[in-house]
Design an enzyme around this catalytic site. Structure first.
Site, PDB file in Angstrom:
ATOM      1  N   CYS A  35      48.917  38.454  44.015  1.00 46.89           N
ATOM      2  CA  CYS A  35      48.602  38.377  45.441  1.00 46.89           C
ATOM      3  C   CYS A  35      47.138  38.684  45.739  1.00 46.89           C
ATOM      4  CB  CYS A  35      49.500  39.332  46.219  1.00 46.89           C
ATOM      5  SG  CYS A  35      51.249  38.874  46.185  1.00 46.89           S
ATOM      6  N   ALA A  36      46.451  39.373  44.851  1.00 47.09           N
ATOM      7  CA  ALA A  36      45.040  39.701  45.057  1.00 47.09           C
ATOM      8  C   ALA A  36      44.120  38.551  44.656  1.00 47.09           C
ATOM      9  CB  ALA A  36      44.665  40.956  44.270  1.00 47.09           C
TER      10      ALA A  36
END
Length: 362
Positions: free
Chosen positions: A144-145
């Site tokens: 997700c980063a």
């Protein structure tokens, strides 16, 4: 400073309403959880209304080998990745003219949901007229980063090469990692959240004449970035890689970790740039889930309205891993902002890690 000129998406074909996802999960998991109806409340509590996936939902009810799912990933990643690139470099909302593929100096390819060597951007370069010397920087495993990290790495590239035009292409086909025989609560929660999404951003160095390219009165420049890794947190989020493929690791403690860990990171980052949180006008957050958004609000003490765009993207598209923050960013850029206003991009991922970017419209 390097500036984000354009962002665009490529939305997968098949839309799934959350009610249909509930029925799908009930059918697969009811024999494994005695309290299935209580657990299925996570689908409604997450406030996701619909999502998009690359296969019809019945495709996921059958056993699929790792190879079959990964081949589907490659096929869809190339098709949707090409579409996102074209949508980005021909975007009349943000650009005064089409950017030709041969003007692009580098492509950062971001993904964590499938594997390919040669990587996806190489396959796309055989289909779109990029220069043979275009640099390729595939980045895998940031989850997700990854979208925020891709923007950060593009910022560094354009700082080093100020006349460059760079693409950040994020392709996440989370549905193709689904394990129908994984009866863990992590898989059930993942099934309630994750979706497929593809997005592309165009970033330029400060020697590029933005006035000749940008159709908007102002565009967000990247002022600074910060990557942070939490020690000894490998089990918070990620993949357990087995013979059958990628099995989700998803700690229930993520919201509480955010509550304790995010604000010191943000405060340190802003202090280094001689700013305070109260001076941030736009909070451009990766919406990992409704509980994650609530944790942002509580930890940072920001008004809930600052997360409205992130929450709307979550409602309409679910959690698309690294691509999600680009969906959020596009909506902020479409709305526009006065010169001199600040934005904070934030995304959290495996490691456990955070990525922060400070933006300033000008």
């Amino acid at each position: 400073m390097p500036t984000i000129l354009s962002v665009a998406e490529a939305v997968p074909e098949f839309e799934i309403k959350q009610e249909r996802a509930v029925d799908f999960a009930r059918e697969l998991f009811s024999d494994s959880f005695k309290d299935i109806e209580r657990l299925l409340k996570a689908f409604q509590n997450g406030q996701i209304e619909k999502r998009h996936i690359v296969k019809e939902i019945d495709w996921y009810k059958e056993d699929r080998s790792f190879a079959e799912k990964n081949n589907a990933y490659i096929e869809s990643a190339v098709t949707l990745g090409m579409q996102a690139i074209v949508n980005c470099i021909e975007n009349e909302t943000f650009l005064t003219r089409k950017i030709d593929c041969d003007e692009i100096d580098a492509i950062f390819y971001i993904s964590t949901t499938g594997m390919a060597t040669p990587s996806i951007e190489a396959r796309i370069m055989n289909l779109l007229p990029f220069r043979e010397h275009t640099k390729r920087i595939p980045i895998w495993g940031l989850g997700c980063a990854g979208g925020a990290a891709g923007l950060s790495r593009a910022f560094e590239y354009c700082t080093a090469f100020p006349d460059a035009l760079v693409l950040v292409l994020s392709v996440e086909l989370c549905s193709l990692t689904f394990q129908r025989n994984d009866y863990s609560k992590s898989n059930l929660i993942g099934t309630s959240l994750f979706a497929d999404g593809v997005a592309c951003a165009l970033i330029c160095g400060n020697e590029v004449n933005i006035d000749e390219l940008s159709a908007k009165k102002t565009s967000p420049a990247i002022i600074d970035t910060q990557s942070t890794l939490m020690p000894d947190s490998l089990d918070v989020m990620g993949w357990d890689i087995r013979d059958q493929g990628l099995f989700v690791v998803f700690s229930r403690d993520i919201p509480s970790i955010i509550g304790e860990w995010l604000k010191p990171n943000v405060s340190k980052f802003l202090t280094q740039n001689r700013l305070e949180l109260a001076e941030i006008d736009h909070f451009i957050a990766h919406p990992g889930g409704k509980k994650v958004i609530d944790a942002y609000i509580k930890s940072l003490g920001i008004p809930p309205s600052m997360t409205d765009i992130s929450l709307d993207v979550l409602k309409q598209y679910g959690n698309m891993s690294s691509a999600t923050i680009l969906y959020v960013l596009r909506r902020f850029m479409e709305l526009g902002s006065d010169a001199g206003t600040y934005g904070l991009c934030t995304a959290l991922g495996p490691g456990f890690s955070s990525e922060l970017l400070l933006l300033k419209w000008g």
